[in-house]
Motif scaffolding. Structure first.
Motif, PDB file in Angstrom:
ATOM      1  N   GLY A   1       0.841  -1.187   0.000  1.00  0.00           N
ATOM      2  CA  GLY A   1       0.000   0.000   0.000  1.00  0.00           C
ATOM      3  C   GLY A   1       0.876   1.236   0.000  1.00  0.00           C
ATOM      4  O   GLY A   1       2.008   1.210  -0.484  1.00  0.00           O
ATOM      5  N   GLY A   2       0.371   2.307   0.547  1.00  0.00           N
ATOM      6  CA  GLY A   2       1.170   3.512   0.566  1.00  0.00           C
ATOM      7  C   GLY A   2       0.580   4.579   1.456  1.00  0.00           C
ATOM      8  O   GLY A   2      -0.586   4.519   1.846  1.00  0.00           O
ATOM      9  N   LEU A   3       1.415   5.558   1.792  1.00  0.00           N
ATOM     10  CA  LEU A   3       1.022   6.698   2.601  1.00  0.00           C
ATOM     11  C   LEU A   3       1.088   7.936   1.715  1.00  0.00           C
ATOM     12  O   LEU A   3       2.119   8.219   1.105  1.00  0.00           O
ATOM     13  N   ARG A   4      -0.016   8.648   1.635  1.00  0.00           N
ATOM     14  CA  ARG A   4      -0.024   9.846   0.796  1.00  0.00           C
ATOM     15  C   ARG A   4       0.950  10.883   1.329  1.00  0.00           C
ATOM     16  O   ARG A   4       1.131  11.021   2.544  1.00  0.00           O
ATOM     17  N   SER A   5       1.546  11.613   0.409  1.00  0.00           N
ATOM     18  CA  SER A   5       2.539  12.623   0.797  1.00  0.00           C
ATOM     19  C   SER A   5       1.911  13.739   1.622  1.00  0.00           C
ATOM     20  O   SER A   5       2.639  14.501   2.276  1.00  0.00           O
ATOM     21  N   THR A   6       0.590  13.848   1.605  1.00  0.00           N
ATOM     22  CA  THR A   6      -0.092  14.859   2.407  1.00  0.00           C
ATOM     23  C   THR A   6      -0.192  14.466   3.886  1.00  0.00           C
ATOM     24  O   THR A   6      -0.575  15.293   4.716  1.00  0.00           O
ATOM     25  N   HIS A   7       0.151  13.230   4.225  1.00  0.00           N
ATOM     26  CA  HIS A   7       0.047  12.767   5.611  1.00  0.00           C
ATOM     27  C   HIS A   7       1.030  13.546   6.490  1.00  0.00           C
ATOM     28  O   HIS A   7       2.164  13.806   6.079  1.00  0.00           O
ATOM     29  N   PRO A   8       0.623  13.913   7.706  1.00  0.00           N
ATOM     30  CA  PRO A   8       1.519  14.673   8.589  1.00  0.00           C
ATOM     31  C   PRO A   8       2.867  14.000   8.840  1.00  0.00           C
ATOM     32  O   PRO A   8       3.873  14.692   9.023  1.00  0.00           O
ATOM     33  N   ALA A   9       2.892  12.666   8.851  1.00  0.00           N
ATOM     34  CA  ALA A   9       4.160  11.970   9.096  1.00  0.00           C
ATOM     35  C   ALA A   9       5.190  12.314   8.023  1.00  0.00           C
ATOM     36  O   ALA A   9       6.389  12.418   8.318  1.00  0.00           O
ATOM     37  N   LEU A  10       4.741  12.481   6.783  1.00  0.00           N
ATOM     38  CA  LEU A  10       5.658  12.827   5.697  1.00  0.00           C
ATOM     39  C   LEU A  10       5.843  14.336   5.586  1.00  0.00           C
ATOM     40  O   LEU A  10       6.957  14.810   5.335  1.00  0.00           O
ATOM     41  N   SER A  11       4.784  15.093   5.768  1.00  0.00           N
ATOM     42  CA  SER A  11       4.905  16.554   5.698  1.00  0.00           C
ATOM     43  C   SER A  11       5.873  17.080   6.747  1.00  0.00           C
ATOM     44  O   SER A  11       6.615  18.043   6.495  1.00  0.00           O
ATOM     45  N   SER A  12       5.892  16.448   7.916  1.00  0.00           N
ATOM     46  CA  SER A  12       6.786  16.914   8.969  1.00  0.00           C
ATOM     47  C   SER A  12       8.237  16.514   8.725  1.00  0.00           C
ATOM     48  O   SER A  12       9.157  17.170   9.226  1.00  0.00           O
ATOM     49  N   LEU A  13       8.457  15.445   7.972  1.00  0.00           N
ATOM     50  CA  LEU A  13       9.816  14.999   7.679  1.00  0.00           C
ATOM     51  C   LEU A  13      10.477  15.823   6.583  1.00  0.00           C
ATOM     52  O   LEU A  13      11.681  16.098   6.647  1.00  0.00           O
ATOM     53  N   MET A  14       9.711  16.196   5.571  1.00  0.00           N
ATOM     54  CA  MET A  14      10.283  16.792   4.373  1.00  0.00           C
ATOM     55  C   MET A  14      10.263  18.313   4.454  1.00  0.00           C
ATOM     56  O   MET A  14       9.307  18.920   4.943  1.00  0.00           O
ATOM     57  N   GLY A  15      11.326  18.938   3.949  1.00  0.00           N
ATOM     58  CA  GLY A  15      11.438  20.385   3.963  1.00  0.00           C
ATOM     59  C   GLY A  15      10.429  21.052   3.048  1.00  0.00           C
ATOM     60  O   GLY A  15       9.808  20.409   2.188  1.00  0.00           O
ATOM     61  N   PRO A  16      10.262  22.365   3.184  1.00  0.00           N
ATOM     62  CA  PRO A  16       9.232  23.078   2.428  1.00  0.00           C
ATOM     63  C   PRO A  16       9.445  23.061   0.920  1.00  0.00           C
ATOM     64  O   PRO A  16       8.483  23.228   0.161  1.00  0.00           O
ATOM     65  N   GLU A  17      10.687  22.862   0.460  1.00  0.00           N
ATOM     66  CA  GLU A  17      10.965  22.850  -0.980  1.00  0.00           C
ATOM     67  C   GLU A  17      11.038  21.426  -1.542  1.00  0.00           C
ATOM     68  O   GLU A  17      11.520  21.218  -2.660  1.00  0.00           O
ATOM     69  N   ALA A  18      10.550  20.458  -0.802  1.00  0.00           N
ATOM     70  CA  ALA A  18      10.655  19.051  -1.223  1.00  0.00           C
ATOM     71  C   ALA A  18       9.918  18.814  -2.542  1.00  0.00           C
ATOM     72  O   ALA A  18       8.888  19.432  -2.830  1.00  0.00           O
ATOM     73  N   LEU A  19      10.468  17.873  -3.305  1.00  0.00           N
ATOM     74  CA  LEU A  19       9.874  17.448  -4.564  1.00  0.00           C
ATOM     75  C   LEU A  19       9.380  16.010  -4.438  1.00  0.00           C
ATOM     76  O   LEU A  19       9.883  15.234  -3.622  1.00  0.00           O
TER      77      LEU A  19
END
Length: 216
Positions: free
Chosen positions: A183-201
């Motif tokens: 399966g997968g976790l959407r990039s909008t999930h807080p777990a990923l949003s909090s890990l990745m910097g604001p300019e992430a691609l």
């Protein structure tokens, strides 16, 4: 080769349509979250019946990537097995297939949260691995620099379709899951949003790979 070329921590890398990461200078192919034996585990745990072909389909794609790149090193970035029993119950023909792929290559198994630890297969078993400027581990850590990880199976929803993606910023690279039944976790999930910097691609996989701003 097909794929998206990018620079990360000084390393020239390719994000491949299959979800593999290719590092030409090291002749190194990295894949994450194979989850071999997921159909077997689902059947054992009475969670439903899945067509029991996911190991062969994943091995087919892995063999194609290895041969296309002529990879001399392979890193499996954790959760290569869905659980301990799945590793023990791998059919002999699939175990032989995997052993053949490993022959003559520097093959590294990185431990994951699903992994049983060292198993009766060749290769090197590590909790993490440093290669040049990059550190390979299963789960991202705080304040990491030059880190390549997996675990989250990141995806993005585009045009009403969910696609596996690579996520990358200045310090961290997270690979999509390579296994067929993941399966997968959407990039909008807080777990990923909090890990990745604001300019992430996000590098969206498919027939080709194309970069977009990370959906948040």
């Amino acid at each position: 080769m097909t794929g998206h070329r990018f620079t990360f921590s000084g390393a020239q890398l390719f994000a491949c349509p299959s979800g593999a990461l290719w590092w030409p200078d090291q002749q190194l192919l990295c894949v994450s979250d194979l989850h071999f034996g997921k159909a077997d585990r689902y059947a054992r745990k009475s969670r439903g019946l899945l067509p029991p072909y996911e190991v062969r389909e994943t091995l087919t794609r892995l063999e194609e990537d290895i041969q296309t790149m002529n990879a001399r090193q392979v890193i499996c970035l954790g959760d290569s097995w869905d659980d301990l029993e799945a590793a023990e119950r791998l059919p002999d023909d699939e175990k032989l297939w995997l052993t053949r792929l490993m022959a003559g290559r520097n093959w590294i198994w990185i431990e994951g949260n699903h992994d049983p630890g060292p198993i009766e297969l060749a290769g090197t078993h590590r909790s993490e691995l440093q290669v040049g400027p990059l550190t390979f581990r299963h789960i991202a850590e705080d304040a990491a620099v030059g880190e390549v990880s997996g675990h989250y199976h990141p995806k993005a929803r585009l045009a009403n379709r969910s696609q596996p993606v690579f996520l990358v910023d200045d310090t961290r690279l997270i690979l999509p899951a390579y296994g067929t039944y993941t399966g997968g976790l959407r990039s909008t999930h807080p777990a990923l949003s909090s890990l990745m910097g604001p300019e992430a691609l996000a590098f969206v996989t498919g027939k080709t790979v194309h970069p977009i701003p990370m959906p948040r």
